[in-house]
Design an enzyme around this catalytic site. Structure first.
Site, PDB file in Angstrom:
ATOM      1  N   ALA A  55      -7.968   2.464   9.221  1.00 53.17           N
ATOM      2  CA  ALA A  55      -7.946   1.840  10.547  1.00 53.17           C
ATOM      3  C   ALA A  55      -8.363   2.894  11.566  1.00 53.17           C
ATOM      4  O   ALA A  55      -7.626   3.855  11.808  1.00 53.17           O
ATOM      5  CB  ALA A  55      -6.554   1.304  10.862  1.00 53.17           C
ATOM      6  N   CYS A 107       2.808   6.574  10.872  1.00 56.61           N
ATOM      7  CA  CYS A 107       2.702   7.128   9.510  1.00 56.61           C
ATOM      8  C   CYS A 107       3.930   7.954   9.127  1.00 56.61           C
ATOM      9  O   CYS A 107       3.879   8.786   8.216  1.00 56.61           O
ATOM     10  CB  CYS A 107       1.431   7.950   9.355  1.00 56.61           C
ATOM     11  N   GLY A 165      -6.947   0.203   3.048  1.00 54.16           N
ATOM     12  CA  GLY A 165      -8.021   1.117   3.432  1.00 54.16           C
ATOM     13  C   GLY A 165      -7.734   1.934   4.671  1.00 54.16           C
ATOM     14  O   GLY A 165      -6.727   2.637   4.745  1.00 54.16           O
ATOM     15  N   THR A 198       2.310   1.760  10.139  1.00 56.02           N
ATOM     16  CA  THR A 198       1.153   1.902  11.009  1.00 56.02           C
ATOM     17  C   THR A 198       0.991   0.647  11.846  1.00 56.02           C
ATOM     18  O   THR A 198       1.663  -0.361  11.625  1.00 56.02           O
ATOM     19  CB  THR A 198      -0.139   2.214  10.214  1.00 56.02           C
ATOM     20  N   ARG A 211       0.846  -1.199   0.000  1.00 56.37           N
ATOM     21  CA  ARG A 211       0.000   0.000   0.000  1.00 56.37           C
ATOM     22  C   ARG A 211       0.875   1.240   0.000  1.00 56.37           C
ATOM     23  O   ARG A 211       2.093   1.163   0.194  1.00 56.37           O
ATOM     24  CB  ARG A 211      -0.923   0.025   1.229  1.00 56.37           C
ATOM     25  N   GLY A 212       0.242   2.400  -0.177  1.00 59.03           N
ATOM     26  CA  GLY A 212       0.951   3.656   0.009  1.00 59.03           C
ATOM     27  C   GLY A 212       1.107   3.957   1.493  1.00 59.03           C
ATOM     28  O   GLY A 212       0.550   3.274   2.349  1.00 59.03           O
ATOM     29  N   GLY A 213       1.875   4.978   1.785  1.00 62.38           N
ATOM     30  CA  GLY A 213       2.032   5.397   3.179  1.00 62.38           C
ATOM     31  C   GLY A 213       3.236   4.764   3.855  1.00 62.38           C
ATOM     32  O   GLY A 213       3.982   3.988   3.264  1.00 62.38           O
ATOM     33  N   HIS A 258      -1.893  -2.090  13.638  1.00 64.51           N
ATOM     34  CA  HIS A 258      -3.258  -2.610  13.755  1.00 64.51           C
ATOM     35  C   HIS A 258      -3.314  -3.528  14.969  1.00 64.51           C
ATOM     36  O   HIS A 258      -2.341  -4.240  15.261  1.00 64.51           O
ATOM     37  CB  HIS A 258      -3.657  -3.420  12.528  1.00 64.51           C
ATOM     38  N   ALA A 267      -5.959   6.103  10.588  1.00 66.95           N
ATOM     39  CA  ALA A 267      -4.902   6.065   9.566  1.00 66.95           C
ATOM     40  C   ALA A 267      -5.472   5.494   8.266  1.00 66.95           C
ATOM     41  O   ALA A 267      -6.411   4.688   8.291  1.00 66.95           O
ATOM     42  CB  ALA A 267      -3.741   5.207  10.048  1.00 66.95           C
TER      43      ALA A 267
END
Length: 233
Positions: free
Chosen positions: A175, A191, A173, A93, A88-90, A95, A160
């Site tokens: 969170a 991030c 997606g 992070t 993914r981008g970013g 979870h 995020a």
């Protein structure tokens, strides 16, 4: 254009297994689009929205920096957490339990072909959901996600976001921290943003526990309105 979105609540599920399931759904949609283009097949592409909660895990996006993970493998194991580099981008992070994770796997050709608009609508669904709890949230300029008191010294992130898209098909997606253990964020630069705090809805409301099913119901309602979608089971 198919505006039906199949909703699945996966409950509490391992991150890697969920990622593989996302990839499967993502590829199925891509395959239909390729067939339509090559053969003029005119087949309808499906859309999906997955809700899930993961065991403790840290994920690093394509543009992320490993330095933003502040603990080593041994410390990860001691925390009962895993780590994945993902597509993914970013940046990095976290979870974990107490977090509502939403993975829309949509063919944006069914809605609109604009990734910027897509991200803003995901943020808006979260902002409107929080508003129902009396929590005023918004955006922070140049930073994807949903924030409280953005632009002030008290800015803190509550949701995020990081997505991947190919041929206008999305995956990964958002969170949203609802009952999250914020201590796990101490082991990363969330991030990749230095000096910004993270929060959770239960902290903002001063409650021991927030009903996550009720939060999901509100998220679903706002998602359906904003995307002009019909959620189906």
């Amino acid at each position: 254009m198919n505006k039906k979105v199949k909703l699945q609540d996966l409950g509490y599920k391992d991150y890697k297994a969920t990622w593989e399931y996302q990839e499967q759904l993502f590829q199925e949609i891509l395959n239909i689009k390729i067939k339509n283009r090559r053969e003029n097949a005119g087949l309808e592409t499906p859309n999906h929205l997955l809700f899930v909660a993961h065991p403790h895990v840290y994920t690093l996006g394509k543009s992320g920096d490993m330095k933003h993970l502040l603990i080593n493998e041994e410390q990860l194991r001691a925390k009962g957490a895993t780590f994945y580099k993902i597509n993914r981008g970013g940046d990095i992070t976290y979870h974990g339990p107490g977090q509502i994770v939403g993975y829309p796997i949509l063919d944006l050709d069914n809605f609109f072909t604009d990734i910027h608009k897509y991200l803003r609508l995901l943020e808006e669904a979260v902002i409107l959901t929080l508003e129902e709890y009396g929590v005023q949230a918004g955006r922070s300029e140049g930073e994807t996600g949903v924030w409280l008191d953005a632009g002030t010294p008290f800015a803190r992130k509550i949701c995020a976001m990081g997505v991947r898209a190919s041929r206008w098909v999305t995956m990964h997606g958002f969170a949203l921290n609802v009952n999250a253990d914020l201590g796990y964020f101490d082991h990363i630069v969330p991030c990749g943003i230095q000096g910004k705090a993270v929060t959770s809805l239960h902290v903002e409301l001063g409650q021991e526990q927030v009903d996550e099913t009720a939060v999901k119901d509100r998220l679903k309602k706002h998602f359906a309105i904003l995307f002009e979608a019909e959620l189906v089971s």
